[in-house]
Design a protein around this motif. Structure first.
Motif, PDB file in Angstrom:
ATOM      1  N   UNK A  75      50.133  24.836  34.884  1.00  0.00           N
ATOM      2  CA  UNK A  75      50.028  25.629  35.855  1.00  0.00           C
ATOM      3  C   UNK A  75      48.911  25.384  36.856  1.00  0.00           C
ATOM      4  N   UNK A  76      48.922  25.604  38.027  1.00  0.00           N
ATOM      5  CA  UNK A  76      47.771  25.581  38.710  1.00  0.00           C
ATOM      6  C   UNK A  76      47.939  26.704  39.410  1.00  0.00           C
ATOM      7  N   UNK A  77      47.105  27.215  40.242  1.00  0.00           N
ATOM      8  CA  UNK A  77      46.746  28.491  40.907  1.00  0.00           C
ATOM      9  C   UNK A  77      45.610  28.333  41.956  1.00  0.00           C
ATOM     10  N   UNK A  78      45.896  28.638  43.198  1.00  0.00           N
ATOM     11  CA  UNK A  78      45.110  28.126  44.214  1.00  0.00           C
ATOM     12  C   UNK A  78      44.673  29.591  45.021  1.00  0.00           C
ATOM     13  N   UNK A  79      43.246  29.800  45.062  1.00  0.00           N
ATOM     14  CA  UNK A  79      42.793  31.152  45.516  1.00  0.00           C
ATOM     15  C   UNK A  79      42.632  30.757  47.180  1.00  0.00           C
ATOM     16  N   UNK A  80      42.721  32.037  47.981  1.00  0.00           N
ATOM     17  CA  UNK A  80      42.665  31.897  49.320  1.00  0.00           C
ATOM     18  C   UNK A  80      41.130  31.317  49.702  1.00  0.00           C
ATOM     19  N   UNK A  81      40.193  31.412  48.757  1.00  0.00           N
ATOM     20  CA  UNK A  81      38.950  31.008  49.134  1.00  0.00           C
ATOM     21  C   UNK A  81      38.502  29.525  48.663  1.00  0.00           C
ATOM     22  N   UNK A  82      39.802  28.874  48.188  1.00  0.00           N
ATOM     23  CA  UNK A  82      39.512  27.394  47.866  1.00  0.00           C
ATOM     24  C   UNK A  82      39.540  27.378  46.418  1.00  0.00           C
ATOM     25  N   UNK A  83      39.425  28.347  45.472  1.00  0.00           N
ATOM     26  CA  UNK A  83      39.335  28.401  44.164  1.00  0.00           C
ATOM     27  C   UNK A  83      40.602  27.794  43.612  1.00  0.00           C
ATOM     28  N   UNK A  84      40.512  26.824  42.421  1.00  0.00           N
ATOM     29  CA  UNK A  84      41.592  26.391  41.846  1.00  0.00           C
ATOM     30  C   UNK A  84      41.343  26.563  40.339  1.00  0.00           C
ATOM     31  N   UNK A  85      42.538  26.929  39.865  1.00  0.00           N
ATOM     32  CA  UNK A  85      42.673  27.409  38.436  1.00  0.00           C
ATOM     33  C   UNK A  85      43.635  26.496  37.821  1.00  0.00           C
ATOM     34  N   UNK A  86      43.355  25.869  36.564  1.00  0.00           N
ATOM     35  CA  UNK A  86      44.477  25.290  36.057  1.00  0.00           C
ATOM     36  C   UNK A  86      44.405  25.772  34.407  1.00  0.00           C
ATOM     37  N   UNK A  87      45.582  25.649  33.749  1.00  0.00           N
ATOM     38  CA  UNK A  87      45.731  25.872  32.521  1.00  0.00           C
ATOM     39  C   UNK A  87      45.451  27.327  32.213  1.00  0.00           C
ATOM     40  N   UNK A  88      44.752  27.578  31.051  1.00  0.00           N
ATOM     41  CA  UNK A  88      44.344  29.062  30.501  1.00  0.00           C
ATOM     42  C   UNK A  88      43.736  29.799  31.684  1.00  0.00           C
ATOM     43  N   UNK A  89      43.073  29.343  32.507  1.00  0.00           N
ATOM     44  CA  UNK A  89      42.287  30.073  33.391  1.00  0.00           C
ATOM     45  C   UNK A  89      43.419  30.565  34.579  1.00  0.00           C
ATOM     46  N   UNK A  90      44.299  29.719  34.705  1.00  0.00           N
ATOM     47  CA  UNK A  90      45.342  30.085  35.703  1.00  0.00           C
ATOM     48  C   UNK A  90      46.092  31.102  35.301  1.00  0.00           C
ATOM     49  N   UNK A  91      46.651  31.030  33.934  1.00  0.00           N
ATOM     50  CA  UNK A  91      47.316  32.160  33.586  1.00  0.00           C
ATOM     51  C   UNK A  91      46.682  33.393  33.623  1.00  0.00           C
ATOM     52  N   UNK A  92      45.318  33.413  33.254  1.00  0.00           N
ATOM     53  CA  UNK A  92      44.479  34.555  33.221  1.00  0.00           C
ATOM     54  C   UNK A  92      44.224  35.201  34.608  1.00  0.00           C
ATOM     55  N   UNK A  93      44.130  34.230  35.623  1.00  0.00           N
ATOM     56  CA  UNK A  93      43.996  34.870  36.798  1.00  0.00           C
ATOM     57  C   UNK A  93      45.227  35.525  37.569  1.00  0.00           C
ATOM     58  N   UNK A  94      46.625  34.905  36.968  1.00  0.00           N
ATOM     59  CA  UNK A  94      47.572  35.664  37.395  1.00  0.00           C
ATOM     60  C   UNK A  94      47.882  36.909  36.733  1.00  0.00           C
ATOM     61  N   UNK A  95      47.444  37.283  35.462  1.00  0.00           N
ATOM     62  CA  UNK A  95      47.525  38.461  34.557  1.00  0.00           C
ATOM     63  C   UNK A  95      46.577  39.349  35.609  1.00  0.00           C
ATOM     64  N   UNK A  96      45.488  38.923  35.916  1.00  0.00           N
ATOM     65  CA  UNK A  96      44.168  39.632  36.619  1.00  0.00           C
ATOM     66  C   UNK A  96      44.622  40.058  37.965  1.00  0.00           C
ATOM     67  N   UNK A  97      45.838  39.301  38.723  1.00  0.00           N
ATOM     68  CA  UNK A  97      46.505  39.868  39.895  1.00  0.00           C
ATOM     69  C   UNK A  97      47.585  40.962  39.881  1.00  0.00           C
TER      70      UNK A  97
END
Length: 158
Positions: A75-97
């Motif tokens: 899983x890959x999540x990209x923030x509007x400020x250019x942040x790129x999250x992958x794997x466990x960090x991507x899941x955590x940032x999805x939950x944080x949202x």
């Protein structure tokens, strides 16, 4: 969308850039991924989530410098400020949202919580891998397929 200014900043600067929108790249051909995508859409979001199929024209247009093949692997999540999250960090940032799951995201973003998050990501990857259909065999690989030669019938008639 990642901006040129964000790309010019170092990784430490990106940590201080506020996240106002996230793009989640998901595998539209994976039943688990589409289930999670549909679940995310139904949740109350504190930070808006754009859910975009990985490798799609839209994903490539939004993030031309991203490794799109890697987005299929994890899983890959990209923030509007250019942040790129992958794997466990991507899941955590999805939950944080998400409104209901932000406290959980804070708990599992700790070093001991990351162990749990990585385990959950690995379990999801195993599930996903076991439910993906195997690739079709190459023609003739199983001994039952026949491909006629390019010149037509290969039997000589007298």
């Amino acid at each position: 969308m990642a901006t040129a200014a964000a790309a010019d900043r170092g990784a430490t600067d990106l940590r201080s850039v506020p996240v106002r929108r996230l793009t989640v790249l998901y595998d539209a051909h994976c039943s688990l991924c589409t289930f999670v995508r549909n679940w995310l859409v139904r949740q109350q979001q504190l930070v808006p989530l754009d859910l975009v199929p990985a490798g799609s024209d839209e994903a490539r247009r939004r993030f031309p410098g991203l490794d799109h093949a890697a987005a299929y692997e994890e899983i890959t999540v990209v923030g509007d400020g250019g942040q790129v999250y992958r794997g466990a960090s991507a899941w955590i940032v999805c939950l944080w949202a998400l409104s209901a799951y932000r406290p959980l995201a804070h708990r599992i973003s700790t070093p001991s919580g990351m162990v749990f998050a990585r385990g959950a990501v690995l379990a999801a990857a195993r599930y996903r891998g076991s439910h993906w259909p195997p690739p079709p065999p190459a023609p003739g690989a199983n001994g039952w397929a026949y491909q006629q030669p390019a010149g037509g019938c290969d039997v000589r008639h007298a």
